[in-house]
Design a protein around this motif. Structure first.
Motif, PDB file in Angstrom:
ATOM      1  N   UNK A  86       0.814  -1.210   0.000  1.00  0.00           N
ATOM      2  CA  UNK A  86       0.000   0.000   0.000  1.00  0.00           C
ATOM      3  C   UNK A  86       0.849   1.263   0.000  1.00  0.00           C
ATOM      4  N   UNK A  87       2.046   1.192   0.576  1.00  0.00           N
ATOM      5  CA  UNK A  87       2.942   2.350   0.543  1.00  0.00           C
ATOM      6  C   UNK A  87       3.504   2.567  -0.866  1.00  0.00           C
ATOM      7  N   UNK A  88       3.790   1.470  -1.561  1.00  0.00           N
ATOM      8  CA  UNK A  88       4.277   1.606  -2.941  1.00  0.00           C
ATOM      9  C   UNK A  88       3.185   2.201  -3.815  1.00  0.00           C
ATOM     10  N   UNK A  89       1.960   1.707  -3.656  1.00  0.00           N
ATOM     11  CA  UNK A  89       0.853   2.190  -4.492  1.00  0.00           C
ATOM     12  C   UNK A  89       0.536   3.656  -4.228  1.00  0.00           C
ATOM     13  N   UNK A  90       0.743   4.124  -2.986  1.00  0.00           N
ATOM     14  CA  UNK A  90       0.485   5.536  -2.708  1.00  0.00           C
ATOM     15  C   UNK A  90       1.482   6.447  -3.405  1.00  0.00           C
ATOM     16  N   UNK A  91       2.656   5.917  -3.735  1.00  0.00           N
ATOM     17  CA  UNK A  91       3.655   6.707  -4.459  1.00  0.00           C
ATOM     18  C   UNK A  91       3.565   6.476  -5.959  1.00  0.00           C
ATOM     19  N   UNK A  92       3.553   5.206  -6.386  1.00  0.00           N
ATOM     20  CA  UNK A  92       3.490   4.842  -7.806  1.00  0.00           C
ATOM     21  C   UNK A  92       2.470   3.717  -7.941  1.00  0.00           C
ATOM     22  N   UNK A  93       1.361   4.015  -8.561  1.00  0.00           N
ATOM     23  CA  UNK A  93       0.312   3.019  -8.718  1.00  0.00           C
ATOM     24  C   UNK A  93       0.381   2.425 -10.125  1.00  0.00           C
ATOM     25  N   UNK A  94       0.114   1.130 -10.214  1.00  0.00           N
ATOM     26  CA  UNK A  94       0.130   0.418 -11.499  1.00  0.00           C
ATOM     27  C   UNK A  94      -1.267  -0.170 -11.738  1.00  0.00           C
ATOM     28  N   UNK A  95      -1.766   0.001 -12.953  1.00  0.00           N
ATOM     29  CA  UNK A  95      -3.030  -0.628 -13.361  1.00  0.00           C
ATOM     30  C   UNK A  95      -2.851  -1.231 -14.740  1.00  0.00           C
ATOM     31  N   UNK A  96      -3.504  -2.369 -14.967  1.00  0.00           N
ATOM     32  CA  UNK A  96      -3.393  -3.099 -16.223  1.00  0.00           C
ATOM     33  C   UNK A  96      -4.809  -3.386 -16.722  1.00  0.00           C
ATOM     34  N   UNK A  97      -5.016  -3.245 -18.030  1.00  0.00           N
ATOM     35  CA  UNK A  97      -6.350  -3.426 -18.622  1.00  0.00           C
ATOM     36  C   UNK A  97      -6.628  -4.895 -18.900  1.00  0.00           C
ATOM     37  N   UNK A  98      -6.672  -5.694 -17.864  1.00  0.00           N
ATOM     38  CA  UNK A  98      -7.064  -7.101 -17.958  1.00  0.00           C
ATOM     39  C   UNK A  98      -8.028  -7.377 -16.812  1.00  0.00           C
ATOM     40  N   UNK A  99      -8.770  -8.495 -16.935  1.00  0.00           N
ATOM     41  CA  UNK A  99      -9.791  -8.788 -15.923  1.00  0.00           C
ATOM     42  C   UNK A  99      -9.165  -9.176 -14.592  1.00  0.00           C
ATOM     43  N   UNK A 100      -8.260 -10.130 -14.598  1.00  0.00           N
ATOM     44  CA  UNK A 100      -7.630 -10.594 -13.361  1.00  0.00           C
ATOM     45  C   UNK A 100      -6.122 -10.454 -13.496  1.00  0.00           C
ATOM     46  N   UNK A 101      -5.516  -9.915 -12.463  1.00  0.00           N
ATOM     47  CA  UNK A 101      -4.064  -9.690 -12.504  1.00  0.00           C
ATOM     48  C   UNK A 101      -3.505  -9.888 -11.096  1.00  0.00           C
ATOM     49  N   UNK A 102      -2.391 -10.580 -11.004  1.00  0.00           N
ATOM     50  CA  UNK A 102      -1.690 -10.806  -9.737  1.00  0.00           C
ATOM     51  C   UNK A 102      -0.440  -9.934  -9.730  1.00  0.00           C
ATOM     52  N   UNK A 103      -0.352  -9.002  -8.764  1.00  0.00           N
ATOM     53  CA  UNK A 103       0.782  -8.081  -8.681  1.00  0.00           C
ATOM     54  C   UNK A 103       1.752  -8.557  -7.594  1.00  0.00           C
ATOM     55  N   UNK A 104       3.018  -8.564  -7.934  1.00  0.00           N
ATOM     56  CA  UNK A 104       4.100  -8.796  -6.975  1.00  0.00           C
ATOM     57  C   UNK A 104       5.093  -7.656  -7.151  1.00  0.00           C
ATOM     58  N   UNK A 105       5.137  -6.788  -6.154  1.00  0.00           N
ATOM     59  CA  UNK A 105       5.993  -5.593  -6.258  1.00  0.00           C
ATOM     60  C   UNK A 105       7.015  -5.621  -5.120  1.00  0.00           C
ATOM     61  N   UNK A 106       8.278  -5.709  -5.510  1.00  0.00           N
ATOM     62  CA  UNK A 106       9.388  -5.697  -4.550  1.00  0.00           C
ATOM     63  C   UNK A 106      10.072  -4.331  -4.643  1.00  0.00           C
ATOM     64  N   UNK A 107       9.965  -3.547  -3.586  1.00  0.00           N
ATOM     65  CA  UNK A 107      10.573  -2.217  -3.560  1.00  0.00           C
ATOM     66  C   UNK A 107      11.579  -2.198  -2.418  1.00  0.00           C
ATOM     67  N   UNK A 108      12.871  -2.311  -2.781  1.00  0.00           N
ATOM     68  CA  UNK A 108      13.946  -2.323  -1.790  1.00  0.00           C
ATOM     69  C   UNK A 108      14.482  -0.914  -1.607  1.00  0.00           C
ATOM     70  N   UNK A 109      14.450  -0.449  -0.369  1.00  0.00           N
ATOM     71  CA  UNK A 109      15.014   0.852  -0.023  1.00  0.00           C
ATOM     72  C   UNK A 109      16.184   0.609   0.924  1.00  0.00           C
ATOM     73  N   UNK A 110      17.361   1.188   0.627  1.00  0.00           N
ATOM     74  CA  UNK A 110      18.539   0.939   1.453  1.00  0.00           C
ATOM     75  C   UNK A 110      19.380   2.206   1.559  1.00  0.00           C
ATOM     76  N   UNK A 111      20.270   2.199   2.528  1.00  0.00           N
ATOM     77  CA  UNK A 111      21.238   3.279   2.726  1.00  0.00           C
ATOM     78  C   UNK A 111      22.463   2.729   3.432  1.00  0.00           C
ATOM     79  N   UNK A 112      23.594   3.370   3.233  1.00  0.00           N
ATOM     80  CA  UNK A 112      24.814   3.005   3.935  1.00  0.00           C
ATOM     81  C   UNK A 112      24.817   3.595   5.333  1.00  0.00           C
ATOM     82  N   UNK A 113      25.345   2.847   6.293  1.00  0.00           N
ATOM     83  CA  UNK A 113      25.414   3.300   7.684  1.00  0.00           C
ATOM     84  C   UNK A 113      26.837   3.105   8.195  1.00  0.00           C
TER      85      UNK A 113
END
Length: 446
Positions: free
Chosen positions: A371-398
């Motif tokens: 839901x956090x990814x969709x609030x920033x960048x939402x994806x929609x596809x013009x098909x009846x049924x669709x399974x979304x798998x979204x991996x959004x890796x956020x990292x920083x050096x410490x």
């Protein structure tokens, strides 16, 4: 005028007193006796006083003159000198009823110095503090020289004069001096009757680390442009269809994000919204009709608002994990395997980002919730049924010190996390009869 004990003879015997009447006859030994007689120690030892005015302290003897020299009171302003009882002897403190002994006469002064080796005298005056030194005259005109490179090998120098009608160009309203070495951008505009020059930049703080013979040319600027590129999420979007079919993929960005580079190029729909018209195949191939190319995924960059990203807030011990680079790489491989990525997909994911990962000794990271990814960048596809798998890796050096802050959110805790539940993974993402969208994104926050 107040007198110090070293200069006062009020308590010493005089030649006109009682003892002065008994005089020995003058003889030849009188000069010799005078040479042998030494003056009393009370006369030769100076008694120094610490005089305080606000945060100013000094050691002097001429008290009243020094006080008037410091505060410069008006002729009719009252001025008093006082001694805190903490600095007088115990017997003298018992003689007064209050926290101070005010030096109003020789008697009060003798009481204050009785039995002490040092004394603190404070100035009491109702006059306003002395005025500050008048500010220097404003700088309304000064010469300026600009050495510019129009193109490689072509240079020009502009000698001009900068003027101001009333504003001081050397100082700000709070007195801050405007000087130093600045790094920035100079805009020169010649458009019809409009001729203007504007400069915006920042002052270089560590000037000692900047060479005096520094040459700023097109090569330096090109390198700076790469180094100053804002934080960017690099996204790969792939589609696995059960059969060949046409579809539209629409990307909608929130007002805090914008589209960067994309390939194949996206077709704008409206503000912060683009689309792709594709023909997809079961093997994962995507045909883009506008460019007439075939690819296995769509690549696009999403750029967040620079002021929105706070590295310590976005990745912290309460929402992420941290470990050394050496531990992070095999750990990330296991996490991607748990999320159903094929050997080929997770190898490409790691290899494509190895350069960014290896630049840090320690890495803190998190996977964003769907839901956090969709609030920033939402994806929609013009098909009846669709399974979304979204991996959004956020990292920083410490740093090593920051790594200690993740003591309860290290590799051990990361291995125990339920990653499938965190990203909303579904078993249907492995079903070949489903229309599936797999997106992998990486964002380094600095």
């Amino acid at each position: 005028m107040l007198l110090s004990p070293a200069a006062s003879n009020a308590s010493l015997p005089t030649s006109q007193g009682f003892w002065g009447r008994f005089k020995s006859p003058k003889g030849n030994k009188e000069p010799e006796l005078r040479e042998r007689v030494q003056p009393p120690m009370a006369l030769t030892r100076q008694r120094l006083l610490t005089l305080a005015y606000e945060d100013i302290e000094t050691v002097r003897m001429d008290l009243e003159a020094l006080a008037r020299e410091w505060i410069k009171p008006p002729p009719d302003a009252p001025l008093s000198l006082r001694v805190p009882i903490e600095y007088v002897s115990l017997h003298a403190a018992r003689l007064v009823a209050g926290p101070y002994i005010y030096l109003t006469s020789e008697d009060s002064y003798q009481i204050a110095i009785m039995g002490v080796q040092g004394l603190r005298v404070e100035i009491v005056c109702d006059s306003p503090p002395p005025p500050d030194d008048p500010p220097p005259p404003p700088v309304l005109e000064m010469p300026a020289t600009f050495s510019l490179e129009l193109m490689p090998g072509q240079h020009v120098a502009l000698d001009t004069t900068i003027t101001s009608d009333e504003l001081d160009m050397a100082r700000m309203e709070d007195g801050t001096t405007v000087d130093g070495s600045f790094w920035g951008k100079l805009d020169i505009v010649h458009d019809g009757d409009v001729h203007k020059m504007e400069f915006s930049g920042t002052r270089i703080q560590n000037t000692e680390n900047v060479s005096t013979d520094l040459i700023v040319d097109s090569r330096v600027i090109n390198k700076l442009a790469v180094a100053a590129k804002p934080a960017t999420a690099r996204c790969h979007l792939g589609i696995l269809a059960p059969q060949q079919q046409y579809c539209e993929v629409i990307l909608s960005f929130s007002p805090f994000w914008r589209l960067g580079v994309s390939w194949p190029p996206a077709e704008p729909v409206e503000e912060n919204k683009v689309k792709y018209f594709l023909r997809v195949h079961p093997g994962g191939a995507l045909e883009h009709f506008e460019t007439e190319i075939t690819a296995t995924s769509i690549y696009y960059e999403a750029i967040p608002e620079p002021g929105m990203l706070d590295p310590q807030e976005f990745i912290s011990p309460r929402n992420g994990f941290a470990m050394t680079f050496r531990d992070f790489m095999p750990h990330l491989t296991r996490v991607l395997d748990q999320l159903g990525m094929s050997l080929y997909a997770r190898t490409n994911f790691i290899n494509n980002n190895m350069s960014a990962f290896s630049a840090h000794r320690n890495i803190a990271y998190r996977f964003m919730a769907p839901h956090k990814i969709a609030s920033a960048i939402d994806i929609s596809v013009t098909v009846e049924n669709c399974v979304f798998t979204r991996l959004f890796l956020m990292f920083r050096g410490v740093t090593d010190d920051e790594l200690n802050m993740f003591a309860g959110a290290g590799e051990k805790e990361a291995n125990q996390a339920n990653w499938r539940d965190r990203i909303g993974w579904s078993e249907l993402s492995k079903d070949p009869t489903q229309f599936r969208v797999l997106e992998t994104s990486v964002l380094e926050v600095t």
